[in-house]
Every structure is written in structure tokens, then in C-alpha cells.
Design an enzyme around this catalytic site. Structure first.
Site, PDB file in Angstrom:
ATOM      1  N   LYS A 114       0.818  -1.217   0.000  1.00  0.00           N
ATOM      2  CA  LYS A 114       0.000   0.000   0.000  1.00  0.00           C
ATOM      3  C   LYS A 114       0.845   1.257   0.000  1.00  0.00           C
ATOM      4  O   LYS A 114       0.496   2.257  -0.618  1.00  0.00           O
ATOM      5  CB  LYS A 114      -0.952   0.021   1.201  1.00  0.00           C
ATOM      6  CG  LYS A 114      -2.130  -0.911   1.020  1.00  0.00           C
ATOM      7  CD  LYS A 114      -3.285  -0.492   1.907  1.00  0.00           C
ATOM      8  CE  LYS A 114      -4.491  -1.390   1.665  1.00  0.00           C
ATOM      9  NZ  LYS A 114      -5.533  -1.249   2.681  1.00  0.00           N
ATOM     10  N   LYS A 206      -5.098  -9.827  -7.097  1.00  0.00           N
ATOM     11  CA  LYS A 206      -6.281  -9.927  -6.249  1.00  0.00           C
ATOM     12  C   LYS A 206      -7.397  -9.000  -6.747  1.00  0.00           C
ATOM     13  O   LYS A 206      -7.110  -7.888  -7.178  1.00  0.00           O
ATOM     14  CB  LYS A 206      -5.851  -9.502  -4.834  1.00  0.00           C
ATOM     15  CG  LYS A 206      -6.804  -9.861  -3.743  1.00  0.00           C
ATOM     16  CD  LYS A 206      -6.249  -9.446  -2.389  1.00  0.00           C
ATOM     17  CE  LYS A 206      -6.184  -7.938  -2.237  1.00  0.00           C
ATOM     18  NZ  LYS A 206      -5.860  -7.474  -0.904  1.00  0.00           N
ATOM     19  N   LYS A 209     -10.811  -3.247  -4.410  1.00  0.00           N
ATOM     20  CA  LYS A 209     -11.626  -2.034  -4.530  1.00  0.00           C
ATOM     21  C   LYS A 209     -10.896  -0.951  -5.290  1.00  0.00           C
ATOM     22  O   LYS A 209     -11.510  -0.067  -5.877  1.00  0.00           O
ATOM     23  CB  LYS A 209     -11.924  -1.475  -3.127  1.00  0.00           C
ATOM     24  CG  LYS A 209     -12.797  -2.343  -2.261  1.00  0.00           C
ATOM     25  CD  LYS A 209     -12.808  -1.823  -0.809  1.00  0.00           C
ATOM     26  CE  LYS A 209     -13.545  -2.770   0.104  1.00  0.00           C
ATOM     27  NZ  LYS A 209     -13.388  -2.503   1.517  1.00  0.00           N
TER      28      LYS A 209
HETATM   29  P1  TYM Z   1     -10.996  -5.204   3.655  1.00  0.00           P
HETATM   30  O1  TYM Z   1     -11.978  -4.115   3.921  1.00  0.00           O
HETATM   31  O2  TYM Z   1      -9.909  -4.948   2.665  1.00  0.00           O
HETATM   32  O3  TYM Z   1     -11.757  -6.501   3.178  1.00  0.00           O
HETATM   33  C1  TYM Z   1     -12.854  -7.027   3.915  1.00  0.00           C
HETATM   34  C2  TYM Z   1     -12.799  -8.553   3.914  1.00  0.00           C
HETATM   35  O4  TYM Z   1     -12.826  -9.022   2.555  1.00  0.00           O
HETATM   36  C3  TYM Z   1     -11.727  -9.904   2.327  1.00  0.00           C
HETATM   37  N1  TYM Z   1     -11.274  -9.744   0.934  1.00  0.00           N
HETATM   38  C4  TYM Z   1     -11.171 -10.761   0.080  1.00  0.00           C
HETATM   39  N2  TYM Z   1     -11.410 -12.079   0.205  1.00  0.00           N
HETATM   40  C5  TYM Z   1     -11.200 -12.862  -0.881  1.00  0.00           C
HETATM   41  N3  TYM Z   1     -10.760 -12.367  -2.081  1.00  0.00           N
HETATM   42  C6  TYM Z   1     -10.503 -11.050  -2.253  1.00  0.00           C
HETATM   43  N4  TYM Z   1     -10.094 -10.568  -3.430  1.00  0.00           N
HETATM   44  C7  TYM Z   1     -10.698 -10.173  -1.143  1.00  0.00           C
HETATM   45  N5  TYM Z   1     -10.550  -8.835  -0.950  1.00  0.00           N
HETATM   46  C8  TYM Z   1     -10.893  -8.596   0.318  1.00  0.00           C
HETATM   47  C9  TYM Z   1     -10.658  -9.457   3.313  1.00  0.00           C
HETATM   48  O5  TYM Z   1      -9.728 -10.494   3.562  1.00  0.00           O
HETATM   49  C10 TYM Z   1     -11.487  -9.090   4.516  1.00  0.00           C
HETATM   50  O6  TYM Z   1     -11.787 -10.253   5.274  1.00  0.00           O
HETATM   51  N6  TYM Z   1      -7.911  -5.070   7.588  1.00  0.00           N
HETATM   52  C11 TYM Z   1      -9.206  -5.543   7.131  1.00  0.00           C
HETATM   53  C12 TYM Z   1     -10.370  -5.034   7.956  1.00  0.00           C
HETATM   54  C13 TYM Z   1     -10.237  -5.235   9.424  1.00  0.00           C
HETATM   55  C14 TYM Z   1     -10.411  -6.454  10.135  1.00  0.00           C
HETATM   56  C15 TYM Z   1     -10.216  -6.141  11.503  1.00  0.00           C
HETATM   57  C16 TYM Z   1     -10.699  -7.757   9.732  1.00  0.00           C
HETATM   58  C17 TYM Z   1      -9.964  -4.282  10.357  1.00  0.00           C
HETATM   59  N7  TYM Z   1      -9.952  -4.804  11.588  1.00  0.00           N
HETATM   60  C18 TYM Z   1     -10.291  -7.121  12.506  1.00  0.00           C
HETATM   61  C19 TYM Z   1     -10.780  -8.747  10.728  1.00  0.00           C
HETATM   62  C20 TYM Z   1     -10.568  -8.407  12.077  1.00  0.00           C
HETATM   63  C21 TYM Z   1      -9.395  -5.089   5.689  1.00  0.00           C
HETATM   64  O7  TYM Z   1      -8.791  -4.166   5.243  1.00  0.00           O
HETATM   65  O8  TYM Z   1     -10.370  -5.741   5.018  1.00  0.00           O
END
Ligand code: TYM
Length: 344
Positions: A114, A206, A209
Site C-alpha cells: 500500500k 487480487k 476495490k
Molecule cells: P478489507 O476491507 O480490505 O476486506 C474485507 C474482507 O474481505 C476480504 N477480501 C477478500 N477475500 C477474498 N478475495 C478477495 N479478493 C478479497 N478482498 C478482500 C478481506 O480479507 C477481509 O476479510 N484489515 C481488514 C479489515 C479489518 C479487520 C479487523 C478484519 C480491520 N480490523 C479485525 C478482521 C478483524 C481489511 O482491510 O479488510
């Protein structure tokens, strides 16, 4: 020591919720509520580690909430809220900033990706982001965390932080009557055929967004025509589908589409290949488009309906925040005692 089983997970309100978020995370959230008490958080504090337009953030926050509800999370039985409303997340994150080591954070691949080449210009928040994530989970002493594959390293760090806190403060934890360990080591739940959904334009990247091409992903709010068109245009190779899973290994695009089909259908890649192996992509893509429209169409429609009632969405978040805070405050009180802060 046995901890009460509890699920926590979070999704960032940064726009364009997509099929990866749905299959990698949100469908799991829905399934887990049958067995566990669950807390699902719209992580707005995480979102601002990169610039967010203040006139857009409320809409994105409500959209993730709408997605949770439209996919079937029960806001009365479970807790749905936005992170910034429970100050204990940031408070515990500070304590964890003092527990986690620079060396641990320096290994985080997501920060490197990032921040890119201009690391000097990345926010400090982006660097310590995994500590806040550990605080999100551990402020509820959650034991299970459903996430996509890309969050695995952050979950390992959360476990390291919990372990180090338990070790560093072992005597105090014991003296305050919490036994051997205060925090559980949270377990990542990363299972099924679509833990890493890839871009529809490039099977080695991947689905995300932030990818500029909208054709790279299926958004949860795409209508039936858009979903079908994106699948029709998805990159493939000229060979027919293999009959065995092994045949997918050197073919990332085929592997991705088969994984998506399996996850949407609730089956396995092997099952999908039993049905479509040896056939042309055109036939498979038509079946995949029909399945995706049947699954995602009603969710997108419900999200749009919910988004027209922001007062209702905000009431769900307010109620969830209140219930979350009651739990988080209890943990923070104990943490203050354990660390040795004099309390009011
Ligand atoms: P975020 O907002 O990027 O994504 C949310 C969830 O979606 C999953 N994900 C995917 N799974 C499969 N294939 C993909 N291409 C894909 N893109 C995203 C992510 O793995 C995630 O589960 N850091 C985290 C948010 C967070 C969090 C937490 C999660 C903050 N605090 C505590 C668990 C526990 C994030 O940026 O997810």
C-alpha cells in the site's frame, strides 16, 4: 484457559464492495451467526489511514452496513456497528503500539504494497494499522476471525501481540485474578474455494476495490446486465476446462472462475469440474453468469433499498455501537488494571 467463543471481523468503508469481500468474508459472517455470538464492524478508523473524502465516507459506511444487512446478518441477535463510535478500539491500539515491535510491523507485506515506493509519505496510521486490527479483535477478546487470505499475516500479528501481552503482564494478570492469560489467541477462519478471489482481467492479481478497471471486479451493487457482461468479458485461456483440479494449477484465470462458481454454489472445485470439465468456457461462463445474477441480484437490490433509508441504517449502527461499547469498556477496565494505570 477457556475463553468464551466469539466472532469478530471488519470491513473497510472504502467504496466498491465486491465479490471478493462477499465470498472471502461476508458469506462467512452470515454462516457463523448460527453457531456464535458475532460482532461485525465497519472499520472507519482503518479507512482513514489513506485519504478519504469526508463527504463520501458516511455513504461508504452506510453501504457496508447495508451489505451486512442485505446478506442476512441479524442486527438484533448480532452486533453491527462502526468502529469510530467505540473509542476503546483506539485506546487499546495505543497499548498495543507499546507491545508490538517495529521489527514485526516491518515485515507486513500489505503495508509495503500500500505504501509503495513513496514510503516516507505514507501515514503513520497505515504503518500501525495491524496494531489497531489486533485491538479491534482483542477488545472483545474474540476467539474466531473470518477473513480472506490477504488478512492472514495481520491475524498472525494479532496472535503475537496477544501472546506478548499475556507474557509481559503475566504476573499482573494473575494478581488481578485473570488466571494464566488475559487475551485469547484469535484463530483466523480462512476456508473454502474462494479465500482469494482474483481480478477478472488478470488471474494473478487480487480482486480489489482500488483497481482502476471496473471490469476487474463484480461489485455487490452491479445490476444483472453488468454482472453478465463482466463475466462474459473475463479473461480466460483457449483450452477447455480440465476435468481434475490439478489441471487448474497453471491456469490462474480458469482456477479463479471455477473457485467463484464453487463458492457461489456452496460446492467444491472438484464438483464444478465434474460438471463442466472438458467443456468450453463459453458454456461455463453462461452458467456462471446465471448463478452470479441469481445470488447477487437480490443482494444488490436490497442494498439499494436500504440505502434509501439512512435513518434506519444509522439506528442499526447506533444500537450496535452501544452494545459493543459495553463489552469493550469491560475489557479496557481490566487492561488498565493489568497495565497499572490508576483508575477513577
Ligand atoms: P478489507 O476491507 O480490505 O476486506 C474485507 C474482507 O474481505 C476480504 N477480501 C477478500 N477475500 C477474498 N478475495 C478477495 N479478493 C478479497 N478482498 C478482500 C478481506 O480479507 C477481509 O476479510 N484489515 C481488514 C479489515 C479489518 C479487520 C479487523 C478484519 C480491520 N480490523 C479485525 C478482521 C478483524 C481489511 O482491510 O479488510
Amino acid at each position: 484457559m477457556a475463553f468464551k467463543e466469539r466472532v469478530f471481523s471488519g470491513v473497510q468503508p472504502t467504496g466498491n464492495l465486491h465479490l471478493g469481500n462477499y465470498l472471502g468474508a461476508i458469506t462467512k459472517f452470515v454462516a457463523l451467526q448460527e453457531r456464535y455470538d458475532c460482532i461485525y464492524c465497519v472499520v472507519d478508523l482503518h479507512a482513514i489511514t489513506v485519504w478519504q473524502d469526508p463527504s463520501e465516507l458516511p455513504r461508504s459506511t452506510r453501504e457496508v452496513t447495508a451489505a451486512f444487512l442485505a446478506c442476512g446478518i441479524d442486527a438484533k441477535k448480532q452486533i453491527i456497528f462502526n468502529q469510530s463510535q467505540v473509542a476503546e478500539h483506539a485506546e487499546l491500539a495505543w497499548v498495543f503500539n507499546c507491545v508490538a515491535r517495529m521489527g514485526w510491523l516491518n515485515r507486513m507485506t500489505q503495508f509495503k504494497e500500500k505504501a509503495g515506493k513513496d514510503r516516507e509519505n505514507a501515514s503513520v496510521g497505515l504503518y500501525v494499522y495491524p496494531n489497531l486490527m489486533a485491538a479491534d479483535i482483542l477488545v472483545y477478546r474474540a476467539t474466531h476471525v473470518p477473513v480472506g487470505e490477504d488478512q492472514k499475516q495481520h491475524l498472525e500479528l494479532s496472535r503475537d501481540i496477544a501472546q506478548k501481552f499475556n507474557n509481559d503482564f503475566a504476573q499482573s494478570i494473575h494478581a488481578h485474578g485473570y488466571g494464566e492469560a488475559f487475551f485469547p489467541l484469535p484463530e483466523p477462519l480462512i476456508q473454502g474455494p474462494a479465500t482469494r478471489v482474483m481480478s477478472l482481467r488478470d488471474g494473478t492479481k487480487k480482486m480489489s476495490k482500488s483497481e482502476p478497471s471496473d471490469y476487474s471486479r463484480i461489485n455487490l451493487t452491479d445490476d444483472a446486465d453488468a454482472i453478465a457482461q463482466k463475466i462474459r468479458k473475463a479473461k480466460t485461456d483457449p483450452e477447455p476446462l480440465p476435468s481434475e483440479e490439478k489441471g487448474l494449477e497453471p491456469r490462474p484465470e480458469a482456477d479463479n472462475l471455477v473457485g467463484i462458481y464453487a463458492a457461489l454454489k456452496g460446492s467444491s472445485k472438484a464438483d464444478v469440474l465434474r460438471e463442466f470439465g472438458g467443456g468450453q468456457f463459453s458454456t461455463f461462463k453462461t452458467a456462471l453468469a446465471d448463478l452470479a445474477v441469481a445470488k447477487l441480484g437480490p443482494i444488490g437490490a436490497e442494498m439499494k433499498k436500504l440505502m434509501q433509508d439512512p435513518v434506519y441504517i444509522d439506528s442499526v449502527l447506533a444500537d450496535g455501537s452501544e452494545r459493543a461499547q459495553t463489552l469493550a469498556a469491560e475489557t479496557m477496565k481490566a487492561v488498565k488494571d493489568i497495565v497499572g494505570f490508576v483508575r477513577r
